[in-house]
Enzyme design. Structure first.
Site, PDB file in Angstrom:
ATOM      1  N   LEU A 123     -34.867  14.817 -23.403  1.00  0.00           N
ATOM      2  CA  LEU A 123     -34.029  15.789 -24.103  1.00  0.00           C
ATOM      3  C   LEU A 123     -33.290  15.142 -25.269  1.00  0.00           C
ATOM      4  CD1 LEU A 123     -32.712  18.643 -24.200  1.00  0.00           C
ATOM      5  CD2 LEU A 123     -30.990  17.774 -22.587  1.00  0.00           C
ATOM      6  N   GLU A 368     -25.441  12.633 -17.874  1.00  0.00           N
ATOM      7  CA  GLU A 368     -25.163  14.006 -17.398  1.00  0.00           C
ATOM      8  C   GLU A 368     -23.874  14.556 -18.011  1.00  0.00           C
ATOM      9  OE1 GLU A 368     -27.281  15.734 -16.053  1.00  0.00           O
ATOM     10  OE2 GLU A 368     -28.654  14.339 -15.078  1.00  0.00           O
ATOM     11  N   SER A 371     -17.530  11.689 -19.768  1.00  0.00           N
ATOM     12  CA  SER A 371     -16.240  12.131 -19.222  1.00  0.00           C
ATOM     13  C   SER A 371     -15.508  13.034 -20.212  1.00  0.00           C
ATOM     14  CB  SER A 371     -15.365  10.914 -18.887  1.00  0.00           C
ATOM     15  OG  SER A 371     -15.897  10.188 -17.806  1.00  0.00           O
TER      16      SER A 371
END
Length: 386
Positions: A123, A368, A371
């Protein structure tokens, strides 16, 4: 905290034993030399059903939920985070399940559940990290095929996978106010151990996350059958974000596993290491560190269980998923750093495994969604978007 059912406790204990006897010894041997996890270990994971945890039973999977997925991931991460990440290579398409055609489900999912069809996810790009909508890699329709051209970054397991899920822009007209539109997803099948035809790559040097390689890929008119388009053309952005709640819970689980491994090693060391005539576990400074570490781990675990319950009940929880990903990853770096501190100078050597937990924990704050991205999501839910 949620009380585990007998079935879930059995799943947890089985994963813990597998990690103790198989994963941790391999990690201790291979990580210091940046070795690659052997195919035999992956095959053992397949036999345990770990690649089909989230895949419905009708396709040969276990038909379980995010809760069980994260239970297994946490235990595997106590041995080696890369192995805990490997299970996503089989459960990876679950976020795309609703978008797949019945034919695609029949072809791909049973093989995936058996560990015979594992994937890599492509991605990110050099200029598209947190800003996923900034994808510039292009896919052009040529007869019964698509032709992909462009660069991708941070594609882990690109060589060992059986396919790469590639996101590329199929609509060249980019509306600045709707950059997320016009992106499509393609399953690029390939021989295991090689990159696809029309794709070259360079291994990215990392400070951790060893056991497999992470790649920068260059697609040069890579041809993909039209049937390998996943979901609707132009709606790949929604596919990429569909499974983020589970993916972020999975990252939280990996973070907690790393922190628990750090705590376990620190406790063992504190009992064995003697200074001033006593085990250092007798000193209040060390005891209070361990008390704080254990408390933070338990808090993160309780939040993860809560988020997993919501996911499995079909309750929208993108805010809570961001919270647990943020809290657990930040906690993991703190706890593993303290574990290294308890080891003293020995912790800063590769003679002790605590430095591996620390290096890998640092990554959980980045992938993912960083923070900072998680804090943006959480604050948007509370305060509304700017």
């Amino acid at each position: 905290m949620t009380e585990l059912s007998d079935e879930r406790r059995m799943i947890q204990e089985s994963a813990r034993e597998f990690t103790r006897t198989q994963v941790r010894p391999l990690a201790d041997k291979l990580d210091p030399v940046k070795g690659e996890m052997p195919r035999e270990l992956i095959d053992q994971m397949a036999e345990l059903g770990y690649f089909g945890i989230l895949i419905p039973e009708e396709y040969g999977g276990l038909g379980l939920g995010a809760f069980e997925y994260c239970l297994v991931a946490e235990e595997l991460a106590r041995g080696w985070m890369s192995v805990a990440s490997m299970i996503a290579r089989g459960n990876a398409l679950i976020g795309s399940l609703k978008a797949m055609t019945p034919e695609q489900k029949k072809v791909y999912l049973p093989r995936m559940a058996r560990g015979e069809f594992l994937g890599a996810f492509s991605l990110s790009e050099p200029d598209a990290g947190s800003d996923v909508a900034n994808i510039s890699c292009r896919a052009k329709r040529v007869g019964d095929e698509w032709e992909i051209t462009g660069n991708k970054y941070w594609c882990t397991f690109a060589d060992g996978a059986d396919f790469i899920m590639v996101f590329a822009r199929t609509d060249p007209s980019v509306d600045p106010k709707a950059r997320h539109r016009g992106i499509s997803a393609f399953m690029v099948e390939k021989p295991r151990g090689q990159l696809p035809e029309g794709v070259s790559g360079t291994i990215i040097p990392k400070i951790g996350y060893f056991g497999w390689t992470t790649w920068e890929l260059a697609f040069d008119k890579c041809r993909v059958p039209a049937a390998n388009l996943i979901g609707e053309e132009g709606r790949g952005f929604y596919l990429a974000t569909a499974g983020l709640e589970t993916a972020r819970a999975h990252t939280a689980a990996r973070s907690i596993g790393l922190a628990q491994a750090g705590l376990d090693d620190a406790v063992a060391h504190a009992k064995e290491r003697r200074q001033f005539g006593n085990p250092i576990a007798a000193f209040q400074a060390i005891r209070f560190k361990i008390a704080s570490m254990a408390t933070e781990i338990e808090a993160a675990r309780a939040l993860m269980y809560s988020v997993c319950e919501k996911i499995d009940q079909g309750v929208r929880c993108d805010k809570e998923a961001s919270m647990v990903k943020l809290f657990a990853s930040e906690m993991s770096e703190r706890v593993t750093s303290e574990a290294l501190q308890i080891h003293g100078g020995g912790g800063y050597t590769t003679l002790n495994q605590v430095e591996r937990h620390w290096r890998d924990a640092r990554l959980t704050k980045i992938f993912e969604g960083t923070s900072e991205i998680q804090m943006r999501i959480i604050s948007d839910h509370i305060l509304g978007r700017d």
